[in-house]
Design an enzyme around this catalytic site. Sequence first.
Site, PDB file in Angstrom:
ATOM      1  N   THR A 149       2.592  -4.506   5.668  1.00 38.77           N
ATOM      2  CA  THR A 149       1.523  -5.451   5.328  1.00 38.77           C
ATOM      3  C   THR A 149       0.388  -4.826   4.524  1.00 38.77           C
ATOM      4  OG1 THR A 149       0.022  -7.095   6.302  1.00 38.77           O
ATOM      5  CG2 THR A 149       0.222  -5.019   7.472  1.00 38.77           C
TER       6      THR A 149
ATOM      7  N   THR B 176       2.152 -10.713   4.930  1.00 35.11           N
ATOM      8  CA  THR B 176       2.840  -9.533   5.396  1.00 35.11           C
ATOM      9  C   THR B 176       4.278  -9.736   4.956  1.00 35.11           C
ATOM     10  OG1 THR B 176       1.298  -9.347   7.254  1.00 35.11           O
ATOM     11  CG2 THR B 176       3.468  -8.407   7.605  1.00 35.11           C
TER      12      THR B 176
ATOM     13  N   SER C 154      -2.203  -5.035  15.848  1.00 37.05           N
ATOM     14  CA  SER C 154      -1.340  -5.823  14.957  1.00 37.05           C
ATOM     15  C   SER C 154      -0.487  -6.778  15.782  1.00 37.05           C
ATOM     16  CB  SER C 154      -0.440  -4.856  14.185  1.00 37.05           C
ATOM     17  OG  SER C 154       0.571  -5.554  13.506  1.00 37.05           O
ATOM     18  N   SER C 155       0.065  -7.760  15.093  1.00 40.08           N
ATOM     19  CA  SER C 155       1.035  -8.652  15.741  1.00 40.08           C
ATOM     20  C   SER C 155       2.442  -8.435  15.205  1.00 40.08           C
ATOM     21  CB  SER C 155       0.659 -10.118  15.480  1.00 40.08           C
ATOM     22  OG  SER C 155      -0.523 -10.426  16.137  1.00 40.08           O
TER      23      SER C 155
ATOM     24  N   GLY D 161       0.905 -13.252  10.667  1.00 37.15           N
ATOM     25  CA  GLY D 161      -0.299 -13.005  11.462  1.00 37.15           C
ATOM     26  C   GLY D 161      -0.035 -13.189  12.946  1.00 37.15           C
TER      27      GLY D 161
ATOM     28  N   ASN E  97      -2.246  -7.033   4.923  1.00 38.88           N
ATOM     29  CA  ASN E  97      -3.026  -8.048   5.626  1.00 38.88           C
ATOM     30  C   ASN E  97      -3.145  -9.322   4.799  1.00 38.88           C
ATOM     31  OD1 ASN E  97      -4.231  -9.006   7.919  1.00 38.88           O
ATOM     32  ND2 ASN E  97      -6.281  -8.410   7.300  1.00 38.88           N
TER      33      ASN E  97
ATOM     34  N   ARG F 151       0.743   2.500  10.511  1.00 39.36           N
ATOM     35  CA  ARG F 151      -0.391   1.574  10.496  1.00 39.36           C
ATOM     36  C   ARG F 151      -1.592   2.278   9.858  1.00 39.36           C
ATOM     37  NH1 ARG F 151      -1.557  -3.830  10.767  1.00 39.36           N
ATOM     38  NH2 ARG F 151      -3.157  -4.380  12.279  1.00 39.36           N
TER      39      ARG F 151
HETATM   40  N1  GLY Z   1      -2.181  -7.797   9.454  1.00 43.49           N
HETATM   41  C1  GLY Z   1      -1.327  -8.541  10.257  1.00 43.49           C
HETATM   42  C2  GLY Z   1      -0.834  -7.789  11.450  1.00 43.49           C
HETATM   43  O1  GLY Z   1      -0.846  -6.579  11.429  1.00 43.49           O
HETATM   44  O2  GLY Z   1      -0.434  -8.362  12.417  1.00 43.49           O
END
Ligand code: GLY
Length: 564
Positions: free
Chosen positions: A390, A372, A443-444, A464, A392, A99
């Site tokens: 991703t 993503t 993040s998701s 997202g 984003n 990340r």
């Molecule tokens: N940028 C989308 C996520 O990390 O969930």
Amino acid sequence: MKKLSISILVLLTLVACATTPQNSLNSTKPPASAVASAHPLATKAGLQILALGGNAFDAAVAVTAALAVVEPYSSGLGGGGFWLIHRAEDEFQTMIDGRETAPLKAHRDMYLDEKGNVIEGLSMDGPLSAGIPGVPAAMAHMAKKYGSLPLKTLLAPAIRYAEEGFQVDAHYQNLAGFRKKALLDSADAKRLFLLDGEIPPLGHVIKQADLAVTLDAIARQGHDGFYRGPVARQMLRGVQSAGGIWTQKDFDNYKIVEREPIRGEYRGMRITSAAPPSSGGIALVEMLNILAAYPLEQTDSASRTHLLVEAMRRAYRDRAIYLGDPDFVDVPVSKLTSPIYADGLRASIRDDKATPSANLPGIKPGEEGFHTTHFSILDDDGNRVSATVTVNYPFGSGFVAPGTGVLLNDEMDDFSAKPGVPNAYGLVGAEANAIAPGKRPLSSMTPTFLETDKGLAILGTPGGSRIITMVLLGALDFYAGNDPASWVNLGRFHHQYLPDYIQYEEGALQQEDIQKLKALGHELKQINGHFGNMQAILWQKETNVVSAASDPRGVGSAETQINP
Ligand code: GLY
């Protein structure tokens, strides 16, 4: 989606299947390997590496790099991601956390004006919106520690795609149109991704010579090829002269982290999923824990949707309150993933009435980017990778560091830009996801493995904040005995606590069910278009069949190849 379009989608879904019936029941090795990704050229790169004798981790590096070239709107060297891996020989599992991190010069109010209001666009466009990329570090780490082939071999397909180009399709055109303004603001992005400042026509070939050189530096020098030396210097010069705050110290400090995945169980189905700083695994397990006590298979579809939505509502509320980078905040993982905690949440769910989110005081979740990419890989030894990567927003920040071909992410937008502001209930929250130097935004992304005695599923999707509920729907469909073509085709619905309504794709809910849900007190909104781009693999152990599917909403491909 209407019924008619669902059947077309089923036909269009790329499904691949391979079996060797002579193999014994509960074989420890799959009869075929498989790659499912959001772009056919990336799937091809993964299969080529497997054919060369590489393992799933080698293939994952090749697919990550290829996607960085051919899906610049979804992921890239300038972005980040999570690679969930399973090594068959010793059943070792880990999540490689690549990340992005907030630059060291970042601070919690960096996107606010002097009155304390969020300055629109600042965390989304241009270099100030970009975190320090993790993709190059993750690729180098995965190749060195888990792969078996040289990085040079793994990056060769991506370098070729960057030099020779890839063709613009309708999906590209849509997303370039969506981000045209940001792309026009960056000279290199405009030159690379637009044609004379306009959306390129279908079939136009996008070549990325500078990106090929940057990839080549990583191929030769690994991690340092990106974070030190000429590439790093050029990136920093470009970022700083365009108002960005990255420094060499950020690059020197960047490290991937291997994290223990989140684990859970749903009626005998084992769940392995993303750990914080993703909220995916925790929220997925929390929802499944709540749902485990209901006889969902014997429940009518409107009541089933109601129960799923109530589980979503509760898990997303917790997500907004408690989750953030575990290296900076205490994340109560065991509490949130505990079945006993879920019992308490379930006790507040009524069969005959929706719970207004206002009755569950909490914090409004932040908005999250929706572009993503996900890929899934299974190799002939049973090694596997589920990865979600991703930049984003589509085309990330829209800014390409001049001369490097690196399109920067805008992952800083995944932090809460304005934490500590009391919500309508006077609660102060979202502190867990406040900006801090070196911190990873929440993040998701939910790369996931699911296992029952009958089979193994590898799945995930972009989308997202909706990612986690899409994986939930896929997980329940796998549990019900359906195959990847079904998981990726499911009509999708979603609830995220706030805003307090059910979002759904056209055709995902029947008219009769919509009326019943309204009668229970739910508000519903059909979204424009679709959500998600799931890439999934199933190794059905009972029959020893491997099948894979790519979401018909995207342009990806899923392929299996019979093992020698
Ligand atoms: N940028 C989308 C996520 O990390 O969930």
